[in-house]
Scaffold this motif. Sequence first.
Motif, short mmCIF file in Angstrom:
data_model
loop_
_atom_site.label_atom_id
_atom_site.label_comp_id
_atom_site.label_asym_id
_atom_site.label_seq_id
_atom_site.Cartn_x
_atom_site.Cartn_y
_atom_site.Cartn_z
N THR A 55 0.85 -1.20 0.00
CA THR A 55 0.00 0.00 0.00
C THR A 55 0.88 1.25 0.00
O THR A 55 2.08 1.17 0.31
CB THR A 55 -0.91 0.04 1.25
OG1 THR A 55 -0.08 0.24 2.41
CG2 THR A 55 -1.76 -1.22 1.38
N VAL A 56 0.27 2.39 -0.28
CA VAL A 56 1.04 3.64 -0.24
C VAL A 56 1.55 3.93 1.16
O VAL A 56 2.68 4.42 1.32
CB VAL A 56 0.26 4.86 -0.80
CG1 VAL A 56 0.06 4.75 -2.29
CG2 VAL A 56 -1.05 5.08 -0.09
N PHE A 81 5.88 10.67 -15.88
CA PHE A 81 7.01 10.70 -14.95
C PHE A 81 7.61 12.10 -14.81
O PHE A 81 7.89 12.56 -13.71
CB PHE A 81 8.09 9.71 -15.38
CG PHE A 81 9.27 9.65 -14.44
CD1 PHE A 81 9.23 8.85 -13.32
CD2 PHE A 81 10.41 10.41 -14.68
CE1 PHE A 81 10.31 8.79 -12.44
CE2 PHE A 81 11.49 10.37 -13.81
CZ PHE A 81 11.44 9.56 -12.68
N LYS A 82 7.81 12.75 -15.92
CA LYS A 82 8.42 14.08 -15.92
C LYS A 82 7.58 15.08 -15.11
O LYS A 82 8.12 15.94 -14.44
CB LYS A 82 8.57 14.57 -17.37
CG LYS A 82 9.33 15.85 -17.51
CD LYS A 82 9.53 16.16 -19.00
CE LYS A 82 10.24 17.48 -19.17
NZ LYS A 82 10.45 17.78 -20.59
N LYS A 83 6.27 14.92 -15.15
CA LYS A 83 5.36 15.85 -14.46
C LYS A 83 5.26 15.55 -12.97
O LYS A 83 5.16 16.46 -12.16
CB LYS A 83 3.97 15.77 -15.09
CG LYS A 83 3.95 16.27 -16.51
CD LYS A 83 2.59 16.09 -17.14
CE LYS A 83 2.61 16.49 -18.59
NZ LYS A 83 1.36 16.21 -19.27
N GLU A 84 5.23 14.25 -12.62
CA GLU A 84 5.13 13.87 -11.20
C GLU A 84 5.44 12.39 -11.03
O GLU A 84 5.03 11.57 -11.83
CB GLU A 84 3.76 14.20 -10.62
CG GLU A 84 2.61 13.51 -11.33
CD GLU A 84 1.26 14.00 -10.86
OE1 GLU A 84 1.19 14.92 -10.05
OE2 GLU A 84 0.28 13.42 -11.32
N GLY A 166 -3.22 10.88 -3.47
CA GLY A 166 -4.46 10.84 -2.68
C GLY A 166 -4.18 10.75 -1.20
O GLY A 166 -4.95 11.25 -0.38
N ALA A 167 -3.04 10.16 -0.83
CA ALA A 167 -2.63 10.08 0.57
C ALA A 167 -1.91 11.36 1.00
O ALA A 167 -1.45 11.45 2.14
CB ALA A 167 -1.73 8.87 0.77
N LYS A 168 -1.83 12.31 0.09
CA LYS A 168 -1.19 13.61 0.35
C LYS A 168 0.32 13.49 0.57
O LYS A 168 0.92 14.29 1.27
CB LYS A 168 -1.84 14.33 1.55
CG LYS A 168 -3.34 14.48 1.45
CD LYS A 168 -3.74 15.40 0.32
CE LYS A 168 -5.24 15.65 0.35
NZ LYS A 168 -5.89 15.45 -0.90
N PHE A 169 0.94 12.47 -0.05
CA PHE A 169 2.39 12.33 0.02
C PHE A 169 3.01 13.18 -1.09
O PHE A 169 2.40 13.35 -2.16
CB PHE A 169 2.81 10.87 -0.12
CG PHE A 169 2.29 9.99 0.98
CD1 PHE A 169 2.17 10.45 2.29
CD2 PHE A 169 1.94 8.67 0.74
CE1 PHE A 169 1.71 9.65 3.32
CE2 PHE A 169 1.48 7.84 1.75
CZ PHE A 169 1.36 8.33 3.04
N PRO A 170 4.21 13.68 -0.89
CA PRO A 170 4.82 14.56 -1.88
C PRO A 170 5.23 13.81 -3.15
O PRO A 170 5.63 12.65 -3.10
CB PRO A 170 6.06 15.11 -1.16
CG PRO A 170 6.41 14.05 -0.18
CD PRO A 170 5.09 13.46 0.27
#
Length: 175
Positions: A55-56, A81-84, A166-170
Amino acid sequence: MAFRFFLALVMAAALLAANVAGSYAKDMFEEEVDKEAVSVKLAREAVAGGYPLVTVDELKKMVDEKKPMLIVDTMPYEASFKKEHIPGALSFEFPIEPLAQWDPAKTGGKSQADFEKLLGPDKGKLIVFYCGFVKCTRSHNGAIWAKKLGYTNVVRLPGGIYAWKGAKFPAEEVK
């Protein structure tokens, strides 16, 4: 009088729109059928591929603990990938459709040797594959090919970058 007529017309239009939208919405039972189909497909891919899922939250904990691992983003480089991407991830594109035979035309022009070079010589190192979201199968292809090449500690993050965000991870971007 004109204002009341206008207000009544707006309310009638709103009720009609809500009724039409409601007729297209799935009820909780129909939604569960969709969730089940996605879940069973994912479980069958993992069983067939011989790899576990993570899981995340589990991946974030491993990242925070600086657990040695390689994270591989299997989405197209320019479009995704380049964007995020998950911080520290490396890019290696895989197709959505099953990749039974290696085809550089479907792996961003890269060869099987390029993939092995990215993964490195340590066949026991933890390698995490992810793509966009649960229904995406690019990460499945990456995990399958790593297993075919003899890597033994392969896992898949099914929720991908969407679940990570969605988990608000960077997330990182290529500059």
